[in-house]
Design a protein around this motif. Structure first.
Motif, PDB file in Angstrom:
ATOM      1  N   ARG A  29       0.823  -1.212   0.000  1.00 41.61           N
ATOM      2  CA  ARG A  29       0.000   0.000   0.000  1.00 41.61           C
ATOM      3  C   ARG A  29       0.856   1.261   0.000  1.00 41.61           C
ATOM      4  O   ARG A  29       0.363   2.344  -0.316  1.00 41.61           O
ATOM      5  CB  ARG A  29      -0.930   0.001   1.217  1.00 41.61           C
TER       6      ARG A  29
ATOM      7  N   SER B 217     -18.265   1.900   4.298  1.00 44.32           N
ATOM      8  CA  SER B 217     -17.378   2.532   3.316  1.00 44.32           C
ATOM      9  C   SER B 217     -15.916   2.299   3.650  1.00 44.32           C
ATOM     10  O   SER B 217     -15.068   2.208   2.755  1.00 44.32           O
ATOM     11  CB  SER B 217     -17.672   4.036   3.232  1.00 44.32           C
ATOM     12  N   ASP B 218     -15.607   2.168   4.956  1.00 43.92           N
ATOM     13  CA  ASP B 218     -14.213   1.888   5.328  1.00 43.92           C
ATOM     14  C   ASP B 218     -13.753   0.542   4.774  1.00 43.92           C
ATOM     15  O   ASP B 218     -12.590   0.395   4.383  1.00 43.92           O
ATOM     16  CB  ASP B 218     -14.065   1.883   6.853  1.00 43.92           C
TER      17      ASP B 218
ATOM     18  N   PHE C  58     -14.723  -0.840   1.968  1.00 40.00           N
ATOM     19  CA  PHE C  58     -14.423  -0.654   0.552  1.00 40.00           C
ATOM     20  C   PHE C  58     -13.092   0.074   0.372  1.00 40.00           C
ATOM     21  O   PHE C  58     -12.297  -0.281  -0.511  1.00 40.00           O
ATOM     22  CB  PHE C  58     -15.559   0.109  -0.129  1.00 40.00           C
ATOM     23  N   ASP C  59     -12.856   1.095   1.191  1.00 38.49           N
ATOM     24  CA  ASP C  59     -11.581   1.828   1.106  1.00 38.49           C
ATOM     25  C   ASP C  59     -10.398   0.902   1.389  1.00 38.49           C
ATOM     26  O   ASP C  59      -9.374   0.947   0.701  1.00 38.49           O
ATOM     27  CB  ASP C  59     -11.567   2.994   2.100  1.00 38.49           C
ATOM     28  N   GLU C  60     -10.548   0.063   2.417  1.00 36.87           N
ATOM     29  CA  GLU C  60      -9.462  -0.856   2.774  1.00 36.87           C
ATOM     30  C   GLU C  60      -9.200  -1.872   1.665  1.00 36.87           C
ATOM     31  O   GLU C  60      -8.045  -2.196   1.361  1.00 36.87           O
ATOM     32  CB  GLU C  60      -9.807  -1.577   4.077  1.00 36.87           C
TER      33      GLU C  60
ATOM     34  N   MET D 130      -9.850  -1.504  -1.606  1.00 37.50           N
ATOM     35  CA  MET D 130      -9.231  -0.823  -2.746  1.00 37.50           C
ATOM     36  C   MET D 130      -7.769  -0.510  -2.454  1.00 37.50           C
ATOM     37  O   MET D 130      -6.904  -0.637  -3.333  1.00 37.50           O
ATOM     38  CB  MET D 130      -9.999   0.451  -3.077  1.00 37.50           C
ATOM     39  N   ASP D 131      -7.472  -0.118  -1.223  1.00 38.76           N
ATOM     40  CA  ASP D 131      -6.103   0.248  -0.884  1.00 38.76           C
ATOM     41  C   ASP D 131      -5.185  -0.968  -0.918  1.00 38.76           C
ATOM     42  O   ASP D 131      -4.089  -0.928  -1.497  1.00 38.76           O
ATOM     43  CB  ASP D 131      -6.083   0.883   0.507  1.00 38.76           C
TER      44      ASP D 131
ATOM     45  N   ASN E 143      -4.776  -0.820  -5.066  1.00 39.99           N
ATOM     46  CA  ASN E 143      -3.588   0.033  -4.998  1.00 39.99           C
ATOM     47  C   ASN E 143      -2.321  -0.790  -4.813  1.00 39.99           C
ATOM     48  O   ASN E 143      -1.262  -0.438  -5.334  1.00 39.99           O
ATOM     49  CB  ASN E 143      -3.724   1.049  -3.868  1.00 39.99           C
TER      50      ASN E 143
ATOM     51  N   PRO F  72     -16.771  -5.522  -1.259  1.00 36.12           N
ATOM     52  CA  PRO F  72     -15.516  -4.753  -1.328  1.00 36.12           C
ATOM     53  C   PRO F  72     -14.430  -5.506  -2.093  1.00 36.12           C
ATOM     54  O   PRO F  72     -13.718  -4.929  -2.922  1.00 36.12           O
ATOM     55  CB  PRO F  72     -15.141  -4.558   0.148  1.00 36.12           C
TER      56      PRO F  72
ATOM     57  N   ALA G  55     -12.731  -4.350  -5.731  1.00 38.44           N
ATOM     58  CA  ALA G  55     -11.288  -4.172  -5.869  1.00 38.44           C
ATOM     59  C   ALA G  55     -10.702  -5.120  -6.909  1.00 38.44           C
ATOM     60  O   ALA G  55      -9.843  -4.730  -7.720  1.00 38.44           O
ATOM     61  CB  ALA G  55     -10.608  -4.377  -4.511  1.00 38.44           C
TER      62      ALA G  55
END
Length: 322
Positions: free
Chosen positions: A72, A111-112, A114-116, A118-119, A123, A162, A166
């Protein structure tokens, strides 16, 4: 019967595997080592990496070592790959495998979640690819890059949203880079496994009704008909990379699902809706890892999980998951 030509040798090439300390990453490192590559495993946990290197050295082949790196962190990935390329006089093979998996309804993961995903998943693959490509373009053997997606990136899977989102981004990245890197002599292989018996249920993150989410996921992940032997999966992935294939989808169930979604997306979406109706509902926000759920929360259907998941539990012991 069609006979494929022998895969070009990769003996003596340098290879990097992210997420290489356990599970599928460890087994792909093993396959590369058996084929004579000089292998570097990347992961976040130093102790886990140490155990992984010890396991791989028992099998022999090329050389193997470990480097601590969080994919990350874009700058860290660039620095570590540059150092590895300098030590090995270049990079020839890179497999972006690192990531996480969260199981539970979307509103519980939030949403956290999904962020995790994707990261870590997208990413992580993007950082690895962009850092690796300048080195792979200079490989005398022609660079090879593999991005590990999932059948969940080819069709949305309920209670894995999620992860599916991703992995869908990883699938697009792999296909696009395959086209763009062709003039540079680099091939990019999109890898889309279905369920595999790697023991990864112990490191998956569970939200919502964690006990029941763990129960269904761990049972299906180890079911012999639905899931694939992870060693066989790693062998096929590395062979596809060796042959410079643009894409590989593993397990009959995954190929069937991906094909059905491509031909009849409305029908498969309705079937997914039917599946979602029988999955657990409600539960707590946030996530807990599978080993914690298994140890402290007494998931239901213990006997059924014991039967279906027996092979997966053995895989967890063998592939550095505990």
């Amino acid at each position: 019967m069609r006979v494929l030509p022998a895969a070009p040798p990769i003996e003596g090439l340098s290879a990097v595997v992210t997420g290489g300390s356990r599970g599928l990453g460890l087994l792909m490192g093993r396959q590369l080592l058996r084929r004579g590559c000089d292998v570097v495993l990347l992961a976040r946990d130093e102790a886990e990496l140490g155990r992984a290197v010890g396991k791989l050295r028992q099998w022999g082949g090329g050389t193997v070592r470990a480097v601590v790196c969080d994919v990350r962190d874009r700058a860290a990935v660039q620095d570590r790959l540059a150092e590895i390329a300098a030590e090995h006089d270049g990079l020839d093979i890179v497999i972006a495998n690192a990531g996480i998996i969260q199981v539970g309804p979307a509103d519980a993961l939030g949403s956290d979640g999904f962020d995790e995903a994707m990261d870590s998943v997208f990413n992580g693959a993007l950082n690895t690819a962009l850092a690796a490509l300048p080195h792979l373009r200079r490989s005398p053997a022609g660079g090879r890059l593999a991005l590990v997606g999932s059948v969940g990136g080819l069709l949305a899977v309920p209670h894995l949203l999620p992860y599916s989102c991703a992995k869908s981004a990883v699938a697009a990245l792999a296909e696009g880079l395959h086209a763009e890197e062709a003039p540079h002599g680099v091939t990019v292989t999109a890898v889309h496994p279905g369920l595999m018996r790697t023991g990864s249920h112990l490191h998956a993150l569970f939200g919502g009704d964690r006990r029941r989410e763990y129960a269904w996921f761990s049972a299906l992940a180890g079911a012999p008909v639905l899931s694939m032997n992870a060693e066989r999966a790693a062998e096929r992935i590395v062979t596809a990379l060796q042959r410079r294939r643009p894409r590989i989808v593993l397990t009959p169930a995954a190929r069937l699902g991906a094909t059905a979604h491509g031909l009849a997306p409305v029908t498969t979406t309705r079937l997914a809706s039917a599946v979602a109706r029988v999955l657990p509902r409600n539960g707590a926000r946030g996530t807990v890892d599978g080993s914690t759920v298994a140890a402290g929360e007494q998931p239901p259907a213990r006997r059924l999980r014991g039967v279906l998941g027996a092979l997966n539990e053995r895989a967890a012991d063998r592939f550095n998951q505990r």
